[in-house]
Design an enzyme around this catalytic site. Structure first.
Site, mmCIF file in Angstrom:
data_model
loop_
_atom_site.group_PDB
_atom_site.id
_atom_site.type_symbol
_atom_site.label_atom_id
_atom_site.label_comp_id
_atom_site.label_asym_id
_atom_site.label_seq_id
_atom_site.Cartn_x
_atom_site.Cartn_y
_atom_site.Cartn_z
ATOM 1 N N GLU A 144 -10.470 -2.521 4.253
ATOM 2 C CA GLU A 144 -9.070 -1.899 4.760
ATOM 3 C C GLU A 144 -9.096 -0.528 3.983
ATOM 4 O O GLU A 144 -9.834 -0.103 3.085
ATOM 5 C CB GLU A 144 -7.984 -2.890 4.147
ATOM 6 N N ASP A 195 0.613 -1.169 -0.005
ATOM 7 C CA ASP A 195 -0.150 0.010 -0.076
ATOM 8 C C ASP A 195 0.921 1.432 -0.012
ATOM 9 O O ASP A 195 1.881 1.348 0.685
ATOM 10 C CB ASP A 195 -0.822 -0.015 1.186
HETATM 11 C C1 FRU Z 1 -3.716 -3.782 2.609
HETATM 12 C C2 FRU Z 1 -3.350 -4.055 4.294
HETATM 13 C C3 FRU Z 1 -3.751 -3.045 5.289
HETATM 14 C C4 FRU Z 1 -2.561 -3.251 6.291
HETATM 15 C C5 FRU Z 1 -1.384 -3.421 5.188
HETATM 16 C C6 FRU Z 1 -0.151 -4.419 5.877
HETATM 17 O O1 FRU Z 1 -3.386 -4.109 1.797
HETATM 18 O O2 FRU Z 1 -4.015 -5.403 4.485
HETATM 19 O O3 FRU Z 1 -4.968 -3.223 5.715
HETATM 20 O O4 FRU Z 1 -2.352 -2.313 6.986
HETATM 21 O O5 FRU Z 1 -1.791 -3.999 3.875
HETATM 22 O O6 FRU Z 1 0.805 -4.466 5.029
#
Ligand code: FRU
Length: 495
Positions: free
Chosen positions: A197, A22
Site C-alpha cells: 500500500e 494515513d
Molecule cells: C493504508 C490504507 C490504504 C487505503 C487507506 C484506506 O492504511 O489501507 O491502502 O487507501 O488505508 O483508508
C-alpha cells in the site's frame, strides 16, 4: 479544555474527533504553509466512510484544523492519495493562477478501486471533482488498486500506485494529470506481507554526494512483527524505471506504530525530504482506548527530516531526525542536564511541564569498538501516581542492541494480544564509538532516534496515570566512556 485530554498528544497532530489513518496529500504551498490531509472517518471511531480531513501548519508541529477537503458519499469513499501544485497549468484547470492544487486519490466503491482527481482554486481548502474521472483504472477492474502518489520529474508527472495484492507498484507518466501512460512496474522486492500500500517515490539528498531516489512501500497485513510496517528501497530513477541499489528490505521504523508515511510534495530533491506517518497499526488502531474515553483515534508521527547515507556495512540507510523544535520548548534552557554522567543516573520530575511533552538527548562516546565494550544505559518515563512506565536502553557489547518497552503500562496493552510490548534493534558498530539517543515523549506516543537517526522507532501507549518523571541510568560502562544528557519540556501547540 480543547485537545487537552489525558492521552491527546500536545506537539503531534491528532484529529478533533473520530478516526484517522494515513496522511494524504502532503504538500507545502508557495507561501510556505504545510498542508496535511488524512484518511478520516468523522462519524465513527473505526475506519469506513473515508473522507480527507485537512490541517495546516507553518512548522509541522503547530496545527490548525481546516474543513474536510474531500467527502465520501453513500457508496464511495475517498481513499489515500497525494497532491501536487500545478504551477504551469499543465492540467488546464488553472488559466489564471500559478498555485493551482490537484489532488490525485483512490475512489473506493464496492466493486472497484480507481484513481480520481479533484482540483482546487483556493490553494487546497475546497475541491471540485474532475468531470472526466476516473483518470486511471485497472483492466480488468480491480478492487485492490490504490494510493497514487504523484511527483514532478522534469517536464512530466510521475505516479506510483499499488496493485496491492499482486505486490506490484505501477509507474505511470502524464503531461496533464488526466491521461496516464504505463511506464514500468516494480515488483516482489524486499518484504511482501499480504498487501502493498501507499507507495512513495522521492528524490533525496545523500550525505556527501548528489541526490538519489527512494521508493517507499507500506505493507499491511503481514509485517514481521504483525500488522503494518513500512519498507524502503534506495535506488535510481530515470523518469520511467526505478532500480533499487540492492535486493535488501530496509524498514523505516523498528516499532509497530509508524505506517503509510508520506513525503511532502514541493521540497526540492536537493534538500532533506520531510516525512510524516500514521502512528498506529491496523492490528489495533480501531481498539485503542482513546476512542471510548476521548472520542478520537490515532495521531500522526513527528515530522522527520530525511536523507540517505552509506557508511555502514549494511549499505544505504535512510536517516530520519525530528524537524527542529525551535520555539516549541518551554525554555531554551534544559530542565535538567549532566554532561559527564559517568556510571550514575539523572532524574527529573516534571509535573510543572503542563503539556507533559518532553525531549531528551543523550550522547555516549568512547565505547570501545571491540569485544570489550560492556554496560547498559536505560531510561524510563514513569508515573508518580501509578508507577507505570515506558522505558528503553542500550545493551553495550555484541551488537549494541537497543530495546524499547511498553510492558509496564496498565490497561489496553495488558489485554490486546497484538499490542506487542517490546521492540529492539541492533546498532551497527559505529567506528567512532559514539551512540546518540534522542527521544520525544508526548502523553501517548514515544519516538526514539538512535545514532543520529539511523534507526528510529515509534511506540504508542495508554497509561492509567500521567507520566511525570524521567530517569536515565548508566551502569557497568568501561572506564573512559563519557555520557552527556539533557532534557527539555515543550509547550503545548494546541494552547
Ligand atoms: C493504508 C490504507 C490504504 C487505503 C487507506 C484506506 O492504511 O489501507 O491502502 O487507501 O488505508 O483508508
Amino acid at each position: 479544555g480543547l485537545y487537552n485530554e489525558t492521552w491527546r498528544p500536545q506537539i503531534h497532530y491528532s484529529p478533533p474527533k473520530g478516526f484517522m489513518n494515513d496522511p494524504n496529500g502532503c504538500f507545502v504551498d508557495n507561501n510556505g504553509t504545510y498542508h496535511l490531509y488524512y484518511q478520516y472517518n468523522p462519524t465513527a471511531l473505526v475506519a469506513g466512510n473515508q473522507h480527507w480531513g485537512h490541517a495546516t501548519s507553518r512548522d509541522l508541529y503547530t496545527w490548525e484544523n481546516q474543513q474536510i477537503a474531500l467527502y465520501a458519499t453513500e457508496d464511495s469513499q475517498i481513499f489515500s492519495g497525494s497532491i501536487v501544485v500545478d504551477v504551469n497549468n499543465t492540467s488546464g484547470f488553472f488559466p489564471n493562477q500559478n498555485n493551482g492544487v490537484v489532488a490525485i486519490y483512490t475512489l473506493n466503491t464496492k466493486d472497484e478501486q480507481v484513481q480520481d482527481i479533484a482540483y482546487s482554486y483556493d490553494g487546497g481548502y475546497t475541491f471540485i471533482e474532475y468531470a472526466g474521472n476516473p483518470v486511471l483504472a485497472s483492466t480488468p477492474a480491480s478492487s485492490q488498486f490504490r494510493d497514487p502518489k504523484v511527483i514532478r520529474y522534469g517536464e512530466t508527472w510521475v505516479m506510483v500506485v499499488s496493485y496491492a495484492q499482486e505486490f506490484v507498484i505501477g509507474f505511470f507518466t502524464s503531461t496533464d494529470l488526466k491521461t496516464w501512460t504505463p511506464a514500468s512496474n516494480f515488483t516482489h522486492g524486499g518484504l511482501l506481507g499480504l498487501q502493498w500500500e501507499c507507495p512513495n517515490l522521492v528524490q533525496m539528498p545523500v550525505q556527501g554526494g548528489g541526490p538519489m531516489w527512494v521508493l517507499v512501500i507500506s505493507i499491511n497485513p503481514g509485517a514481521p512483527q504483525g500488522g503494518s510496517i513500512t519498507q524502503y528501497f534506495p535506488g535510481y530513477f530515470n523518469g520511467t524505471v526505478f532500480t533499487a541499489v540492492d535486493g535488501a528490505a530496509r524498514i523505516t521504523d523498528f516499532g509497530k506504530d509508524n505506517y503509510a508515511g508520506q513525503f511532502f510534495y514541493g521540497i526540492p530533491g536537493t534538500e532533506d525530504q520531510v516525512f510524516i506517518a500514521w502512528a498506529s497499526n491496523w492490528q489495533y488502531c480501531e481498539e485503542v482506548p482513546t476512542g471510548e474515553t476521548e472520542g478520537w483515534r490515532s495521531s500522526m508521527s513527528i515530522p522527520c527530516s530525511t536523507l540517505l547515507a552509506n557508511v555502514t556495512r549494511s549499505g544505504w540507510d535512510m536517516i530520519s531526525t525530528p524537524l527542529p523544535f525551535g520555539q516549541l520548548y518551554v525554555s531554551q534552557q534544559p530542565l535538567a542536564q549532566n554532561y559527564s554522567l559517568g556510571n550514575s543516573s539523572i532524574s527529573v520530575s516534571y509535573p510543572d511541564v503542563v503539556s507533559r511533552a518532553i525531549y531528551f538527548q543523550c550522547e555516549i562516546s568512547g565505547i570501545p569498538n571491540n569485544t570489550y565494550s560492556q554496560g547498559t544505559l536505560n531510561f524510563t518515563f514513569s508515573s508518580s501516581q501509578t508507577h507505570e512506565n515506558v522505558s528503553g536502553g542500550f545493551f553495550f557489547g555484541g551488537d549494541n542492541s537497543f530495546w524499547l518497552s511498553r510492558q509496564n503500562v496498565q490497561g489496553f496493552g495488558e489485554t490486546n494480544p497484538f499490542f506487542t510490548d517490546k521492540f529492539s534493534v541492533a546498532n551497527p558498530i559505529n567506528s567512532n564509538g559514539t551512540f546518540v539517543l534522542e527521544g520525544v515523549i508526548d502523553r501517548s506516543i514515544l519516538e526514539v532516534f538512535l545514532d543520529h537517526g539511523r534507526n528510529s522507532a515509534t511506540m504508542t501507549f495508554f497509561p492509567q496515570g500521567e507520566l511525570d518523571m524521567f530517569e536515565l541510568t548508566t551502569d557497568g560502562l568501561n572506564e573512559g566512556v563519557s555520557v552527556s544528557v539533557a532534557v527539555w519540556g515543550f509547550n503545548s501547540t494546541w494552547a
